[in-house]
Design an enzyme around this catalytic site. Structure first.
Site, PDB file in Angstrom:
ATOM      1  CG  ASP A  51      36.038 -17.830  -9.230  1.00 48.56           C
ATOM      2  OD1 ASP A  51      35.938 -16.961 -10.115  1.00 48.56           O
ATOM      3  OD2 ASP A  51      35.480 -17.368  -7.780  1.00 48.56           O
ATOM      4  NE  ARG A  90      33.906 -24.821   0.580  1.00 50.41           N
ATOM      5  CZ  ARG A  90      32.958 -25.074  -0.401  1.00 50.41           C
ATOM      6  NH1 ARG A  90      32.565 -26.382  -0.936  1.00 50.41           N
ATOM      7  NH2 ARG A  90      32.424 -23.972  -1.018  1.00 50.41           N
ATOM      8  CG  ASP A 149      34.369 -21.852   1.656  1.00 43.08           C
ATOM      9  OD1 ASP A 149      33.795 -22.470   2.859  1.00 43.08           O
ATOM     10  OD2 ASP A 149      33.492 -21.758   1.013  1.00 43.08           O
ATOM     11  CB  SER A 190      28.193 -16.424  -4.958  1.00 44.79           C
ATOM     12  OG  SER A 190      29.142 -17.257  -4.500  1.00 44.79           O
TER      13      SER A 190
HETATM   14  N1  ARG Z   1      28.798 -18.374   4.628  1.00 47.18           N
HETATM   15  C1  ARG Z   1      28.588 -19.708   4.498  1.00 47.18           C
HETATM   16  C2  ARG Z   1      29.794 -20.360   5.179  1.00 47.18           C
HETATM   17  O1  ARG Z   1      30.844 -19.702   5.353  1.00 47.18           O
HETATM   18  C3  ARG Z   1      28.368 -20.193   3.136  1.00 47.18           C
HETATM   19  C4  ARG Z   1      29.520 -19.591   2.039  1.00 47.18           C
HETATM   20  C5  ARG Z   1      29.118 -20.598   0.954  1.00 47.18           C
HETATM   21  N2  ARG Z   1      29.498 -19.795  -0.220  1.00 47.18           N
HETATM   22  C6  ARG Z   1      28.635 -19.290  -1.200  1.00 47.18           C
HETATM   23  N3  ARG Z   1      29.363 -18.884  -2.386  1.00 47.18           N
HETATM   24  N4  ARG Z   1      27.330 -19.131  -1.357  1.00 47.18           N
HETATM   25  O2  ARG Z   1      30.104 -21.510   5.625  1.00 47.18           O
END
Ligand code: ARG
Length: 396
Positions: A12, A92, A121, A172
């Site tokens: 992406d 993040r 995120d 992912s």
């Molecule tokens: N669900 C977790 C969070 O919101 C991890 C998200 C991570 N993204 C991924 N593409 N695996 O913090």
């Protein structure tokens, strides 16, 4: 227009880099923040330049991430919904802070990130960026704004003559020192067991070594400092634990998670160090804190974990919660022994100069003992409400 792009090297953000350059005529500066995503970092700078970045920054933030983010989470025993140690959520705001610093230094007109409209995120990035950036620097989220699918991203790269990164086609993945998260593909069926191929940090428990691993973890004021008596830097300590505990098959999590955005998702994680450190830390708290402190702390800890999960790292409430958390952690000093064996981990010993435990007091044959009068009085008064209520309700 000059745009600073938070660049992971994945599909992406690679597509966004090309999109901003070729279709919006922007000059793109790329930033990759190293929070311990080992495998994912390889070749990122090369790839950024190949796709036309005018300047690439790789910022090593591993130590800061471990010390200022992950270890705060240890002090708060932070497990979202009782299971997720918040790796992605913690990283993040730090990535946003570093990207904002570059944007200011570069005199950028905008900052871009690759978050979709379905996840947490976007909240974490947008909110932190808003807090760290002056209002004249815009925030762009092309994947969300243009509703780009992964197919669109592949299409876009191909359209401009670029090949598609081969990595992680099936799932992912998001990885840093604190946790590795795996989403999508067959995992989207919550009734399907995660296939062995999703795991990289942990051995399958049945293939783990037969001999148990014993570790002594030393804490000072709630912060992990030593392993088996040896002092270690924060990032080093976390990496070491991920490796040795992961080898013994402990650290896997399979969770139906409540995203902030209103969707339940199925998430699989690996977090050997995080789970071990939090369990050991909690155990030491049980030794040194009063029951009232423990009860109150678990409420504060839950609020802290929710706040961080929901992307509100910059909310002033975090500072207030951390005053309480730090104040209680003043006494969380000592050593915890853990045993890791074929996918399980257990605390098997603990000691502290602030221990409230006394072997003499708990021994039936020795030391102070409440007098029969004291004990009877305590029982009568502590049970008085209950007995009164039972009597009053006999009338029904
Ligand atoms: N669900 C977790 C969070 O919101 C991890 C998200 C991570 N993204 C991924 N593409 N695996 O913090």
């Amino acid at each position: 227009m000059k745009v600073v792009l938070s660049y992971s090297g994945g599909l992406d953000t690679s597509a966004i880099l090309v999109l901003l350059r070729k279709e919006y005529g922007a000059e793109v500066v790329t930033v990759t923040v190293d929070v311990g995503q080992e495998g994912e970092l390889e070749g990122v700078e090369y790839r950024a330049y190949e796709l036309g970045s005018v300047k690439h920054y790789t910022i090593d933030a591993k130590e800061e991430f471990a010390r200022e983010y992950a270890f705060r989470a240890v002090k708060a025993d932070a497990l979202y919904e009782g299971k997720y140690p918040l790796g992605t959520a913690l990283a993040r705001p730090l990535i946003a802070k570093k990207v904002a610093e570059v944007a200011k230094k570069e005199g950028a007109d905008a900052v871009a990130h690759g978050c979709t409209g379905k996840g947490n995120d976007q909240v974490r990035f947008d909110l932190s960026l808003k807090a760290y950036l002056p209002p004249d620097i815009k925030i762009l989220a092309p994947v969300r704004e243009l509703r780009l699918t992964r197919k669109d991203s592949i299409e876009l790269l191909k359209r401009h003559g670029y090949d598609v990164p081969a990595t992680h086609k099936k799932f992912s993945i998001d990885e840093n020192l604190w946790s590795r998260s795996i989403e999508g593909g067959v995992l989207d069926d919550p009734f399907t067991e995660p296939p062995e191929e999703v795991f990289e940090w942990t051995n399958p428990p049945d293939k783990a070594p037969d001999k148990p691993l014993y570790l002594t973890i030393g804490f000072e004021e709630g912060v992990p400092k030593t392993i088996n008596g040896k002092s270690m830097g924060a990032a080093e300590l976390v990496s070491f634990l991920n490796k040795v505990v992961g080898e013994h098959g402990f650290g896997r999590i399979d969770l139906i998670e409540s995203r902030y955005i209103g969707l339940k998702s199925r998430e699989v994680y690996e977090a050997p160090a995080a789970l071990t450190l939090i369990e050991a830390h909690k155990d030491l708290e049980r030794l040194v804190l009063t029951p009232k402190e423990l009860r109150f702390k678990s409420i504060v800890d839950t609020m802290w974990a929710d706040l961080v999960y929901q992307g509100h790292w910059v909310d002033p409430l975090r500072g207030h919660l951390e005053k309480v958390i730090d104040s209680m952690n003043k006494y969380v000093t000592g050593e915890v022994r853990v045993k890791v064996h074929k996918g399980s981990m257990a605390v098997v010993g603990r000691r502290s100069p602030y221990s409230l435990y006394s072997k003499e007091l708990i021994d039936y044959n020795e030391g102070w003992y409440p007098s029969p009068k004291e004990a009877e009085g305590f029982i009568n008064l502590s049970g008085f409400y209950a007995l009164t209520a039972l009597k009053a309700r006999e009338l029904d």
